[in-house]
Write an enzyme that holds these catalytic residues in place. Structure first.
Site, PDB file in Angstrom:
ATOM      1  NE  ARG A  64      -1.350   2.338   2.763  1.00 27.78           N
ATOM      2  CZ  ARG A  64      -0.623   3.479   3.231  1.00 27.78           C
ATOM      3  NH1 ARG A  64      -0.742   4.673   2.442  1.00 27.78           N
ATOM      4  NH2 ARG A  64      -0.229   3.687   4.349  1.00 27.78           N
ATOM      5  CB  CYS A  80       2.733  10.471   1.644  1.00 24.54           C
ATOM      6  SG  CYS A  80       0.977  11.010   1.197  1.00 24.54           S
TER       7      CYS A  80
HETATM    8  N1  COA Z   1     -12.878   5.240  -2.769  1.00 18.83           N
HETATM    9  C1  COA Z   1     -13.152   5.396  -4.071  1.00 18.83           C
HETATM   10  N2  COA Z   1     -13.683   6.414  -4.503  1.00 18.83           N
HETATM   11  C2  COA Z   1     -13.844   7.587  -3.775  1.00 18.83           C
HETATM   12  C3  COA Z   1     -13.764   7.278  -2.181  1.00 18.83           C
HETATM   13  C4  COA Z   1     -13.269   6.132  -1.937  1.00 18.83           C
HETATM   14  N3  COA Z   1     -12.937   6.038  -0.610  1.00 18.83           N
HETATM   15  N4  COA Z   1     -14.284   8.443  -1.776  1.00 18.83           N
HETATM   16  C5  COA Z   1     -14.672   9.439  -2.734  1.00 18.83           C
HETATM   17  N5  COA Z   1     -14.450   8.856  -3.903  1.00 18.83           N
HETATM   18  C6  COA Z   1     -14.760   9.279  -5.376  1.00 18.83           C
HETATM   19  C7  COA Z   1     -16.162   9.944  -5.245  1.00 18.83           C
HETATM   20  O1  COA Z   1     -17.113   9.051  -5.790  1.00 18.83           O
HETATM   21  C8  COA Z   1     -16.033  11.084  -6.560  1.00 18.83           C
HETATM   22  O2  COA Z   1     -15.927  10.634  -7.623  1.00 18.83           O
HETATM   23  P1  COA Z   1     -16.467  11.130  -8.843  1.00 18.83           P
HETATM   24  O3  COA Z   1     -15.235  12.403  -9.277  1.00 18.83           O
HETATM   25  O4  COA Z   1     -16.337  10.076  -9.784  1.00 18.83           O
HETATM   26  O5  COA Z   1     -17.780  11.557  -8.373  1.00 18.83           O
HETATM   27  C9  COA Z   1     -14.302  11.517  -6.070  1.00 18.83           C
HETATM   28  O6  COA Z   1     -14.008  10.263  -5.408  1.00 18.83           O
HETATM   29  C10 COA Z   1     -14.562  12.611  -5.195  1.00 18.83           C
HETATM   30  O7  COA Z   1     -15.221  12.739  -4.144  1.00 18.83           O
HETATM   31  P2  COA Z   1     -15.419  13.596  -3.045  1.00 18.83           P
HETATM   32  O8  COA Z   1     -16.582  13.018  -1.849  1.00 18.83           O
HETATM   33  O9  COA Z   1     -15.662  15.013  -3.579  1.00 18.83           O
HETATM   34  O10 COA Z   1     -13.993  13.418  -2.279  1.00 18.83           O
HETATM   35  P3  COA Z   1     -13.154  14.406  -1.885  1.00 18.83           P
HETATM   36  O11 COA Z   1     -12.653  15.145  -3.356  1.00 18.83           O
HETATM   37  O12 COA Z   1     -13.587  15.270  -0.897  1.00 18.83           O
HETATM   38  O13 COA Z   1     -11.996  13.452  -1.451  1.00 18.83           O
HETATM   39  C11 COA Z   1     -10.789  11.561  -1.485  1.00 18.83           C
HETATM   40  C12 COA Z   1     -11.043  12.780  -2.137  1.00 18.83           C
HETATM   41  C13 COA Z   1     -10.432  11.618   0.165  1.00 18.83           C
HETATM   42  C14 COA Z   1     -11.464  10.353  -1.711  1.00 18.83           C
HETATM   43  C15 COA Z   1      -9.583  11.414  -2.315  1.00 18.83           C
HETATM   44  O14 COA Z   1      -8.516  12.430  -2.034  1.00 18.83           O
HETATM   45  C16 COA Z   1      -8.579  10.100  -1.952  1.00 18.83           C
HETATM   46  O15 COA Z   1      -8.999   8.964  -2.039  1.00 18.83           O
HETATM   47  N6  COA Z   1      -7.450  10.476  -1.342  1.00 18.83           N
HETATM   48  C17 COA Z   1      -6.590   9.433  -1.071  1.00 18.83           C
HETATM   49  C18 COA Z   1      -5.615   9.825  -0.031  1.00 18.83           C
HETATM   50  C19 COA Z   1      -4.287   8.729   0.273  1.00 18.83           C
HETATM   51  O16 COA Z   1      -4.808   7.453  -0.281  1.00 18.83           O
HETATM   52  N7  COA Z   1      -3.401   9.071   0.810  1.00 18.83           N
HETATM   53  C20 COA Z   1      -2.545   8.268   0.980  1.00 18.83           C
HETATM   54  C21 COA Z   1      -2.629   7.521   2.381  1.00 18.83           C
HETATM   55  S1  COA Z   1      -2.498   8.311   3.502  1.00 18.83           S
HETATM   56 ZN    ZN Z   2       3.697   6.174   5.261  1.00 23.76          ZN
END
Ligand code: COA
Ligand code: ZN
Length: 302
Positions: A14, A242
């Site tokens: 991951r 990250c």
């Molecule tokens: N899994 C899959 N898709 C997701 C999701 C999840 N957990 N959470 C939200 N989404 C999708 C929504 O369906 C939406 O899709 P669309 O654009 O096709 O409609 C899009 O993501 C944005 O959703 P929204 O609720 O507006 O989320 P956001 O933009 O506020 O948040 C995150 C975005 C958090 C979902 C996104 O930034 C993310 O997954 N980040 C991952 C961070 C990460 O893994 N960091 C490293 C590890 S610490």
């Molecule tokens: Zn880490």
């Protein structure tokens, strides 16, 4: 005298893969997980249910989980998936996950950069996920990201982290992990923060997650060991970083942590020979050099 055990949780599949420029197929990700299982790793973070737009490398985690389930790989193993929000928790459940990791934050800026939430917002999402997980019989790790230093805000107040950690432990999280997301912590800071939390809550539910950005990964593992921490995240071949934290490089390498622990007389249940094979595979699959030092040493001295 019984040997003391230390648990190593490999987060390579991951944390290690999420920021690689090369995106692995589900089958390649599975090969890596299988190689870690073959080396004796019982705790592995196998993927994340995050937005595939935000982190394309983690798309297909449901496929990784279902393949592992088919092989009955998780009988006594803990295969965790990261979930950033409630949506992720629901997707993880639908895919059959029985152990999740949700991230909370030492700073608002990091919470915004990673999941577009405030610190408090992420904490309340974590609280909600913890309650659902209780109902569903799912194991929960809550990780405090940037527990020492934030790339945007600088030093994080240890008092704030202790209070946040205390609240989460009192809510009943199965595990609380302190993460040095960018690898900026030094051993005395680590000893102090882990010492405070161990003093108040004991060590059994605490773990640490160090990045080796400044070659302080093992020193920080040692400092936490001195406080009584007996569980560590590490990443095979030191893969990692990250995508949302500028300057973060790979996690402390699993093979280095295992080599040090075993040499110090701790029992990890991990076999260094097959672990080096897993490190080789990680390098081959990603095309990146090993961040670990153990393999070269062990091969030379074999
Ligand atoms: N899994 C899959 N898709 C997701 C999701 C999840 N957990 N959470 C939200 N989404 C999708 C929504 O369906 C939406 O899709 P669309 O654009 O096709 O409609 C899009 O993501 C944005 O959703 P929204 O609720 O507006 O989320 P956001 O933009 O506020 O948040 C995150 C975005 C958090 C979902 C996104 O930034 C993310 O997954 N980040 C991952 C961070 C990460 O893994 N960091 C490293 C590890 S610490
Ligand atoms: Zn880490």
């Amino acid at each position: 005298m019984t040997t003391e055990q230390v648990t190593v949780n490999d987060v390579g599949p991951r944390d290690g893969l999420q920021s690689q420029s090369k995106i692995l197929t589900v089958d390649e990700r599975l090969q890596l997980v299988e190689a870690l299982i073959a080396a004796g790793l019982r705790h592995i973070e196998v993927g994340a249910f995050v937005s595939p737009k935000a982190v394309p490398a983690m798309a297909g985690t449901a496929g990784v989980l279902s393949a592992l389930a088919k092989k009955d790989r998780s009988a006594d193993a803990i295969h965790t998936v990261l979930v950033p929000n409630l949506r992720g928790y629901e997707l993880a459940r639908a895919a059959g996950a029985n152990s999740v990791c949700m991230v909370v934050y030492g700073s608002d800026a990091m919470a915004q950069a990673n999941v577009r939430m405030s610190r408090r917002g992420a904490e309340s999402a974590a609280t909600e996920i913890l309650q659902l997980a209780r109902r569903d019989g799912v194991r929960v790790t809550l990780t405090i990201a940037v527990a020492f230093e934030c790339p945007f805000e600088g030093a994080v107040d240890p008092q704030r982290v202790c209070e946040l950690g205390g609240r989460l432990l009192e809510l009943g999280t199965d595990e609380l992990c302190l993460a040095d997301t960018i690898g900026a912590a030094h051993p005395l800071q680590v000893r102090s923060l882990t010492g405070s939390l161990v003093g108040s809550y004991g060590a059994s539910r605490l773990s640490c997650h160090f990045h080796d950005t400044r070659a302080l990964g093992l020193a920080n593992v040692f400092a936490a060991l001195e406080s009584g921490i007996r569980k560590f995240d590490a990443s095979i071949a030191g893969l990692g970083g990250c995508p949302f934290a500028p300057g973060a490089s790979g996690n402390v390498a699993t093979e280095d942590v295992v080599m040090m622990l075993e040499q110090m007389g701790f029992e990890t249940g991990i076999d260094l020979g097959p672990l080096m094979k897993a490190a080789e595979l990680a390098q081959k699959l990603t095309g990146t050099a090993s961040g670990g030092r153990a393999s070269a040493w062990l091969l030379q001295n074999a």
